[in-house]
Design a protein around this motif. Structure first.
Motif, PDB file in Angstrom:
ATOM      1  N   PRO A 187      82.923   1.269  43.897  1.00  0.00           N
ATOM      2  CA  PRO A 187      82.366   2.612  44.114  1.00  0.00           C
ATOM      3  C   PRO A 187      81.904   3.295  42.836  1.00  0.00           C
ATOM      4  O   PRO A 187      81.159   4.278  42.891  1.00  0.00           O
ATOM      5  CB  PRO A 187      83.538   3.383  44.752  1.00  0.00           C
ATOM      6  N   VAL A 231      87.466   8.929  41.700  1.00  0.00           N
ATOM      7  CA  VAL A 231      87.349   7.469  41.711  1.00  0.00           C
ATOM      8  C   VAL A 231      88.117   6.845  40.552  1.00  0.00           C
ATOM      9  O   VAL A 231      88.952   5.951  40.739  1.00  0.00           O
ATOM     10  CB  VAL A 231      85.869   7.037  41.674  1.00  0.00           C
ATOM     11  N   LEU A 240      77.989   5.823  40.398  1.00  0.00           N
ATOM     12  CA  LEU A 240      78.340   6.896  39.473  1.00  0.00           C
ATOM     13  C   LEU A 240      77.930   6.546  38.047  1.00  0.00           C
ATOM     14  O   LEU A 240      77.517   7.414  37.282  1.00  0.00           O
ATOM     15  CB  LEU A 240      79.841   7.165  39.524  1.00  0.00           C
ATOM     16  N   LEU A 254      86.155   8.519  46.381  1.00  0.00           N
ATOM     17  CA  LEU A 254      84.760   8.956  46.350  1.00  0.00           C
ATOM     18  C   LEU A 254      84.428   9.794  47.585  1.00  0.00           C
ATOM     19  O   LEU A 254      83.727  10.810  47.491  1.00  0.00           O
ATOM     20  CB  LEU A 254      83.838   7.743  46.264  1.00  0.00           C
ATOM     21  N   CYS A 272      83.439  13.441  41.495  1.00  0.00           N
ATOM     22  CA  CYS A 272      83.251  12.031  41.867  1.00  0.00           C
ATOM     23  C   CYS A 272      83.884  11.110  40.826  1.00  0.00           C
ATOM     24  O   CYS A 272      84.618  10.182  41.171  1.00  0.00           O
ATOM     25  CB  CYS A 272      81.770  11.727  42.023  1.00  0.00           C
ATOM     26  N   TRP A 273      83.590  11.358  39.562  1.00  0.00           N
ATOM     27  CA  TRP A 273      84.179  10.558  38.494  1.00  0.00           C
ATOM     28  C   TRP A 273      85.696  10.671  38.524  1.00  0.00           C
ATOM     29  O   TRP A 273      86.421   9.675  38.388  1.00  0.00           O
ATOM     30  CB  TRP A 273      83.651  11.013  37.136  1.00  0.00           C
TER      31      TRP A 273
END
Length: 261
Positions: free
Chosen positions: A195, A155, A199, A50, A151-152
């Motif tokens: 994390p 992570v 999201l 992330l 981000c997706w």
């Protein structure tokens, strides 16, 4: 409610170990690394992902303002990610492509994977994955949408990679002295996905992923994970660090493709 400061310090050290292991981001000099800590720090790999995504996304947004080209911004953000991680996972992808492409028996596959030189299969895999990543992200059209995808991708892909440890064992003879050579508990694996919580909240209010995109995301990651575990068990009898890197790269690519569905 009393806060256990010793526990917090211990967890912070594990995060720094994960950060130092997976990236070139400087960590305090007094961080005490050990093989055990590096193994335990796997739960923080998605959190490091992330951080890498947010820094890469920042470069993308700044580049978009300066240059006005989405493709250039995507390429610069990917370059940022490569520099931040030292192309750690990409190296694993290339080594796996060379090993599985050039070897047949488990011993020969592992021997080729351990060779640091880049072969034809590795070069082809590396160029293909990086090119499709860039094209997928640039096709989204929205800089903020790309940041969300980053981000997706960073992570979830690291979550998929370490989940391989839940079902396979480390195969090299020097495994006890290697980071990530120890198994991961189910509890630790779910803990590593914390994390994802922000999201998920953001994703619920995002129109970037259609219903079909979500279905593709879930099925593709579950399907790839199942296939990869089956393939590794069949070809070499377990996992290595390189195979986890390859799992991360392919999973990241699948996440980006899901944003296009």
């Amino acid at each position: 409610m009393k806060i256990d400061t010793n526990r917090l310090k211990a967890e912070w050290v594990l995060f720094l170990c994960a950060l130092g292991f997976l990236s070139r981001i400087p960590v305090p000099f007094d961080t005490h690394f050990s093989q055990q800590k590096l193994n335990d720090s796997a739960v923080y790999f998605p959190a490091v992902g992330l951080l890498i995504a947010l820094l890469s996304g920042l470069i993308l947004l700044l580049s978009q303002v300066l240059f006005g080209s989405l493709l250039v911004s995507v390429l610069l953000s990917m370059l940022t990610s490569l520099l931040l991680t030292g192309a750690f996972h990409e190296d694993g992808l290339a080594d796996c492509a060379d090993g599985f492409g050039g070897g047949y028996e488990p011993e020969s596959v592992l021997h080729i994977m351990k060779d640091s030189r880049l072969g034809t299969f590795g070069a082809a895999a590396l160029v293909s994955v990086l090119a499709i990543k860039a094209a997928s992200l640039a096709s989204l059209g929205s800089p903020w949408g790309i940041v969300l995808a980053l981000c997706w991708g960073h992570v979830l892909s690291r979550g998929v990679a370490i989940s391989v440890q839940l079902e396979l064992g480390y195969v090299r003879e020097d495994g006890k002295a290697k980071p990530l050579a120890q198994g991961l508990s189910i509890k630790a694996f779910y803990y590593s996905l914390l994390p994802m919580a922000p999201l998920v909240v953001i994703g619920m209010f995002s129109a970037l992923l259609s219903g079909f995109g979500v279905i593709f995301l879930i099925l593709s990651l579950i399907g790839f994970r199942g296939f990869w575990i089956w393939y590794l068990r069949r070809r070499i009898g377990g996992y290595t660090g390189d195979t986890l890197g390859a799992a991360q790269q392919i999973s990241e690519l699948l996440v980006y493709l899901s944003f296009l569905v």
